[in-house]
Design a protein around this motif. Structure first.
Motif, PDB file in Angstrom:
ATOM      1  N   PRO A   1     103.343  38.480  69.583  1.00 54.97           N
ATOM      2  CA  PRO A   1     102.869  38.503  68.184  1.00 54.97           C
ATOM      3  C   PRO A   1     104.003  38.602  67.175  1.00 54.97           C
ATOM      4  CG  PRO A   1     101.661  40.078  69.556  1.00 54.97           C
ATOM      5  CD  PRO A   1     102.809  39.604  70.370  1.00 54.97           C
ATOM      6  N   LEU A   2     105.160  39.068  67.601  1.00 62.47           N
ATOM      7  CA  LEU A   2     106.287  39.219  66.681  1.00 62.47           C
ATOM      8  C   LEU A   2     106.853  37.879  66.254  1.00 62.47           C
ATOM      9  CD1 LEU A   2     108.134  42.164  68.486  1.00 62.47           C
ATOM     10  CD2 LEU A   2     106.404  42.282  66.696  1.00 62.47           C
ATOM     11  N   ALA A   3     106.490  36.801  66.950  1.00 64.71           N
ATOM     12  CA  ALA A   3     107.029  35.475  66.628  1.00 64.71           C
ATOM     13  C   ALA A   3     106.173  34.739  65.604  1.00 64.71           C
ATOM     14  CB  ALA A   3     107.152  34.646  67.901  1.00 64.71           C
ATOM     15  N   ALA A   4     105.312  35.462  64.893  1.00 61.59           N
ATOM     16  CA  ALA A   4     104.449  34.818  63.902  1.00 61.59           C
ATOM     17  C   ALA A   4     105.238  34.266  62.722  1.00 61.59           C
ATOM     18  CB  ALA A   4     103.386  35.803  63.407  1.00 61.59           C
ATOM     19  N   GLU A   5     106.358  34.886  62.393  1.00 62.71           N
ATOM     20  CA  GLU A   5     107.161  34.437  61.268  1.00 62.71           C
ATOM     21  C   GLU A   5     108.010  33.230  61.655  1.00 62.71           C
ATOM     22  OE1 GLU A   5     106.973  35.561  58.256  1.00 62.71           O
ATOM     23  OE2 GLU A   5     105.479  37.079  58.796  1.00 62.71           O
ATOM     24  N   PRO A   6     108.145  32.236  60.764  1.00 54.84           N
ATOM     25  CA  PRO A   6     109.011  31.086  61.053  1.00 54.84           C
ATOM     26  C   PRO A   6     110.459  31.521  61.282  1.00 54.84           C
ATOM     27  CG  PRO A   6     107.605  30.671  59.139  1.00 54.84           C
ATOM     28  CD  PRO A   6     107.461  32.121  59.465  1.00 54.84           C
TER      29      PRO A   6
ATOM     30  N   TYR B   1     101.102  34.389  94.051  1.00 54.79           N
ATOM     31  CA  TYR B   1     100.351  33.787  92.951  1.00 54.79           C
ATOM     32  C   TYR B   1     101.263  33.077  91.952  1.00 54.79           C
ATOM     33  CZ  TYR B   1      96.449  36.729  94.517  1.00 54.79           C
ATOM     34  OH  TYR B   1      95.457  37.335  95.252  1.00 54.79           O
ATOM     35  N   ALA B   2     102.529  33.486  91.904  1.00 55.53           N
ATOM     36  CA  ALA B   2     103.456  32.898  90.936  1.00 55.53           C
ATOM     37  C   ALA B   2     104.114  31.626  91.453  1.00 55.53           C
ATOM     38  CB  ALA B   2     104.536  33.915  90.574  1.00 55.53           C
ATOM     39  N   ARG B   3     104.018  31.344  92.747  1.00 47.28           N
ATOM     40  CA  ARG B   3     104.728  30.202  93.317  1.00 47.28           C
ATOM     41  C   ARG B   3     104.162  28.882  92.789  1.00 47.28           C
ATOM     42  NH1 ARG B   3     104.321  31.616  98.192  1.00 47.28           N
ATOM     43  NH2 ARG B   3     106.281  32.772  98.214  1.00 47.28           N
ATOM     44  N   GLY B   4     104.983  28.133  92.069  1.00 45.85           N
ATOM     45  CA  GLY B   4     104.572  26.858  91.506  1.00 45.85           C
ATOM     46  C   GLY B   4     103.579  26.959  90.369  1.00 45.85           C
ATOM     47  N   ALA B   5     103.363  28.145  89.821  1.00 51.59           N
ATOM     48  CA  ALA B   5     102.330  28.358  88.807  1.00 51.59           C
ATOM     49  C   ALA B   5     102.910  28.284  87.400  1.00 51.59           C
ATOM     50  CB  ALA B   5     101.665  29.714  89.016  1.00 51.59           C
ATOM     51  N   VAL B   6     102.012  28.093  86.446  1.00 53.54           N
ATOM     52  CA  VAL B   6     102.341  28.259  85.034  1.00 53.54           C
ATOM     53  C   VAL B   6     102.120  29.731  84.700  1.00 53.54           C
ATOM     54  CG1 VAL B   6     101.730  27.639  82.671  1.00 53.54           C
ATOM     55  CG2 VAL B   6     101.675  25.909  84.475  1.00 53.54           C
ATOM     56  N   VAL B   7     103.189  30.457  84.457  1.00 55.97           N
ATOM     57  CA  VAL B   7     103.119  31.893  84.186  1.00 55.97           C
ATOM     58  C   VAL B   7     103.196  32.108  82.680  1.00 55.97           C
ATOM     59  CG1 VAL B   7     104.139  34.156  84.616  1.00 55.97           C
ATOM     60  CG2 VAL B   7     104.210  32.391  86.398  1.00 55.97           C
ATOM     61  N   VAL B   8     102.199  32.777  82.130  1.00 56.67           N
ATOM     62  CA  VAL B   8     102.155  33.072  80.697  1.00 56.67           C
ATOM     63  C   VAL B   8     102.080  34.582  80.529  1.00 56.67           C
ATOM     64  CG1 VAL B   8     100.915  32.742  78.522  1.00 56.67           C
ATOM     65  CG2 VAL B   8     100.988  30.893  80.207  1.00 56.67           C
ATOM     66  N   VAL B   9     103.042  35.148  79.831  1.00 51.99           N
ATOM     67  CA  VAL B   9     103.083  36.578  79.556  1.00 51.99           C
ATOM     68  C   VAL B   9     102.740  36.794  78.088  1.00 51.99           C
ATOM     69  CG1 VAL B   9     104.486  38.675  79.601  1.00 51.99           C
ATOM     70  CG2 VAL B   9     104.858  36.894  81.322  1.00 51.99           C
ATOM     71  N   LEU B  10     101.699  37.596  77.828  1.00 52.92           N
ATOM     72  CA  LEU B  10     101.298  37.935  76.459  1.00 52.92           C
ATOM     73  C   LEU B  10     101.755  39.351  76.174  1.00 52.92           C
ATOM     74  CD1 LEU B  10      97.656  36.474  76.498  1.00 52.92           C
ATOM     75  CD2 LEU B  10      99.788  35.333  75.849  1.00 52.92           C
ATOM     76  N   SER B  11     102.895  39.476  75.517  1.00 47.09           N
ATOM     77  CA  SER B  11     103.484  40.794  75.280  1.00 47.09           C
ATOM     78  C   SER B  11     104.463  40.707  74.121  1.00 47.09           C
ATOM     79  CB  SER B  11     104.207  41.295  76.546  1.00 47.09           C
ATOM     80  OG  SER B  11     104.938  42.472  76.289  1.00 47.09           O
ATOM     81  N   ASP B  12     104.626  41.841  73.416  1.00 47.58           N
ATOM     82  CA  ASP B  12     105.622  41.890  72.346  1.00 47.58           C
ATOM     83  C   ASP B  12     107.024  42.161  72.876  1.00 47.58           C
ATOM     84  OD1 ASP B  12     105.306  44.525  73.079  1.00 47.58           O
ATOM     85  OD2 ASP B  12     104.320  45.134  71.229  1.00 47.58           O
ATOM     86  N   GLY B  13     107.137  42.526  74.173  1.00 49.98           N
ATOM     87  CA  GLY B  13     108.454  42.746  74.770  1.00 49.98           C
ATOM     88  C   GLY B  13     109.135  44.018  74.332  1.00 49.98           C
TER      89      GLY B  13
ATOM     90  N   GLY C   1     102.410  34.419  69.787  1.00 53.32           N
ATOM     91  CA  GLY C   1     101.182  34.944  70.371  1.00 53.32           C
ATOM     92  C   GLY C   1     100.418  35.824  69.408  1.00 53.32           C
ATOM     93  N   ALA C   2     100.499  35.517  68.107  1.00 50.92           N
ATOM     94  CA  ALA C   2      99.892  36.373  67.095  1.00 50.92           C
ATOM     95  C   ALA C   2      98.403  36.151  66.932  1.00 50.92           C
ATOM     96  CB  ALA C   2     100.590  36.171  65.747  1.00 50.92           C
ATOM     97  N   SER C   3      97.865  35.035  67.434  1.00 53.40           N
ATOM     98  CA  SER C   3      96.438  34.763  67.280  1.00 53.40           C
ATOM     99  C   SER C   3      95.949  33.995  68.494  1.00 53.40           C
ATOM    100  CB  SER C   3      96.161  33.968  66.000  1.00 53.40           C
ATOM    101  OG  SER C   3      96.680  32.657  66.107  1.00 53.40           O
ATOM    102  N   THR C   4      94.632  34.059  68.707  1.00 50.42           N
ATOM    103  CA  THR C   4      94.038  33.333  69.829  1.00 50.42           C
ATOM    104  C   THR C   4      94.231  31.833  69.670  1.00 50.42           C
ATOM    105  OG1 THR C   4      92.392  35.075  70.175  1.00 50.42           O
ATOM    106  CG2 THR C   4      91.875  32.893  71.052  1.00 50.42           C
ATOM    107  N   ALA C   5      94.078  31.331  68.454  1.00 51.93           N
ATOM    108  CA  ALA C   5      94.233  29.892  68.223  1.00 51.93           C
ATOM    109  C   ALA C   5      95.638  29.421  68.568  1.00 51.93           C
ATOM    110  CB  ALA C   5      93.895  29.560  66.767  1.00 51.93           C
ATOM    111  N   ARG C   6      96.662  30.205  68.201  1.00 52.95           N
ATOM    112  CA  ARG C   6      98.037  29.794  68.499  1.00 52.95           C
ATOM    113  C   ARG C   6      98.303  29.847  69.997  1.00 52.95           C
ATOM    114  NH1 ARG C   6     101.502  29.208  64.173  1.00 52.95           N
ATOM    115  NH2 ARG C   6     102.756  28.266  65.819  1.00 52.95           N
ATOM    116  N   ILE C   7      97.757  30.839  70.687  1.00 53.75           N
ATOM    117  CA  ILE C   7      97.947  30.914  72.137  1.00 53.75           C
ATOM    118  C   ILE C   7      97.266  29.738  72.822  1.00 53.75           C
ATOM    119  CG2 ILE C   7      97.503  32.295  74.198  1.00 53.75           C
ATOM    120  CD1 ILE C   7      97.627  34.784  72.437  1.00 53.75           C
TER     121      ILE C   7
END
Length: 372
Positions: free
Chosen positions: A326-331, A286-298, A353-359
């Protein structure tokens, strides 16, 4: 003699209502009763007003009888304490329909992360009802824009075009026949492009508790907007929820998905989950040639080396790998955890990834990627 199947208990209440109407002078045909049942099933009602609208549409009370119709409806479905036509006609509070708010949580494990503010390595297995979110308009606009905004790749099929590297011999000959065999121009072919697949990985651990519901609702919008999408959740284990999110109605899709995920609000072992994903050939494809988006604070609580190895293998297969936290909300955000610092060079971007609009904004911006 053929036996007639008994009427299901759930349908008896609805069948009895047209009978009550006939007893009060309404003209209701058997076909209308059948249509009423079909309308209720089709709507999948979430409130008593949905049932009322289905009844009005199919049983068709005369406008002059509408007041009596509403009184009978409340009497039958809400348990009114007065007769139709009385001024103090009102539903009985003890018999009124109670709608489930979906806030109940059945805990299976011994521990649960109550605050969702910190990462933990402990596994807490639970069943969770996802909360309804008031972001419908944002998701609707995002779903409309997504198909045209996705990065595209060249396909193997060709299509007629004004310009192109190849000659469409069949079209050129047909055009020549229309001009008495004289070739006026050569028709061209070009390879069509198609959107790249999307692989969405959603962290449902305790430290992501505030974003889990919204991220699953976003995943449902993506699945509905484009066909080539795969969605997985991870915390202490990996769960594929794509099939559940293919249901058209968001409430039904999220309810089914919430029943599949067992590690809500538990520990965070991202590396182990990604390693498990790559260990299954069908999943890894599923990852081959795909756009992979991970939503996680790490906030990895497992071995960082496992995460680094998994992210490197995932990035090698994917068209691009984006990590939204979500931790990247601060400039001016800089990754502070060891895991994020180690995997940052493998990522196409480490975004907000702090809000749906930003994602949504970030995913729609990926369309600038060139077809390869």
């Amino acid at each position: 003699m053929a036996m007639i199947a008994p009427l299901p208990a759930a349908a008896r209440l609805f069948v009895a209502f047209p009978t009550l109407m006939r007893g009060h002078g309404f003209s209701v045909a058997p076909e209308q009763t059948t249509s009423f049942l079909m309308a209720v099933e089709l709507l999948g009602p979430r409130s008593i007003e949905h049932i009322r609208k289905a009844a009005v549409a199919t049983l068709a009370p005369h406008p002059e009888q509408r007041e009596l119709f509403d009184a009978l409806f409340d009497l039958h479905f809400l348990g009114a304490i007065a007769e139709p036509g009385d001024e103090d006609f009102a539903p009985d509070e003890e018999m009124a329909v109670q709608e489930d708010s979906g806030s109940r949580e059945i805990l299976v494990g011994e521990e649960v992360n109550e605050t969702g503010q910190a990462a933990t390595g402990a596994e807490a297995l639970s069943v969770r009802a996802l909360q309804p979110l008031d972001e419908s308009e944002t998701l609707r606009r995002f779903a409309r824009a997504l198909p045209a905004a996705l990065p595209r790749r060249r396909g193997y099929r060709h299509r007629g075009a004004r310009r192109g590297p190849s000659v469409d011999l069949a079209r050129s000959l047909r055009a020549a026949i229309r001009h008495d065999g004289e070739v006026m121009s050569l028709k061209k072919l070009r390879r069509v492009t198609r959107p790249r697949p999307i692989l969405l990985m959603i962290d449902v651990s305790g430290s992501m508790k505030q974003r889990s519901d919204a991220n699953l609702a976003l995943a449902h919008a993506i699945v509905q907007a484009t066909p080539r999408v795969e969605v997985f959740t991870f915390g202490t284990r990996l769960t594929r929820v794509t099939r559940a999110l293919r249901r058209k109605r968001r409430e039904q899709a999220l309810a089914e998905a919430s029943g599949l995920v067992a590690d809500w609000d538990g520990g965070t072992r991202i590396g182990d989950a990604l390693q498990a994903f790559l260990a299954v050939p069908r999943f890894a494809s599923y990852a081959r040639g795909a756009v992979v988006v991970v939503l996680s604070d790490g906030l990895e609580r497992g071995d960082p080396a496992a995460l680094v190895s998994a992210v490197a293998r995932l990035a090698a297969r994917a068209h691009r790998l984006d990590w939204l936290t979500p931790l990247a909300a601060e400039p001016g955000y800089r990754p502070e955890t060891e895991a994020l610092r180690l995997i940052a060079p493998q990522l196409a971007s480490l975004g907000n990834g702090a809000s749906t609009a930003r994602i949504c904004r970030h995913i729609l911006s990926l369309g600038g990627s060139t077809a390869a």
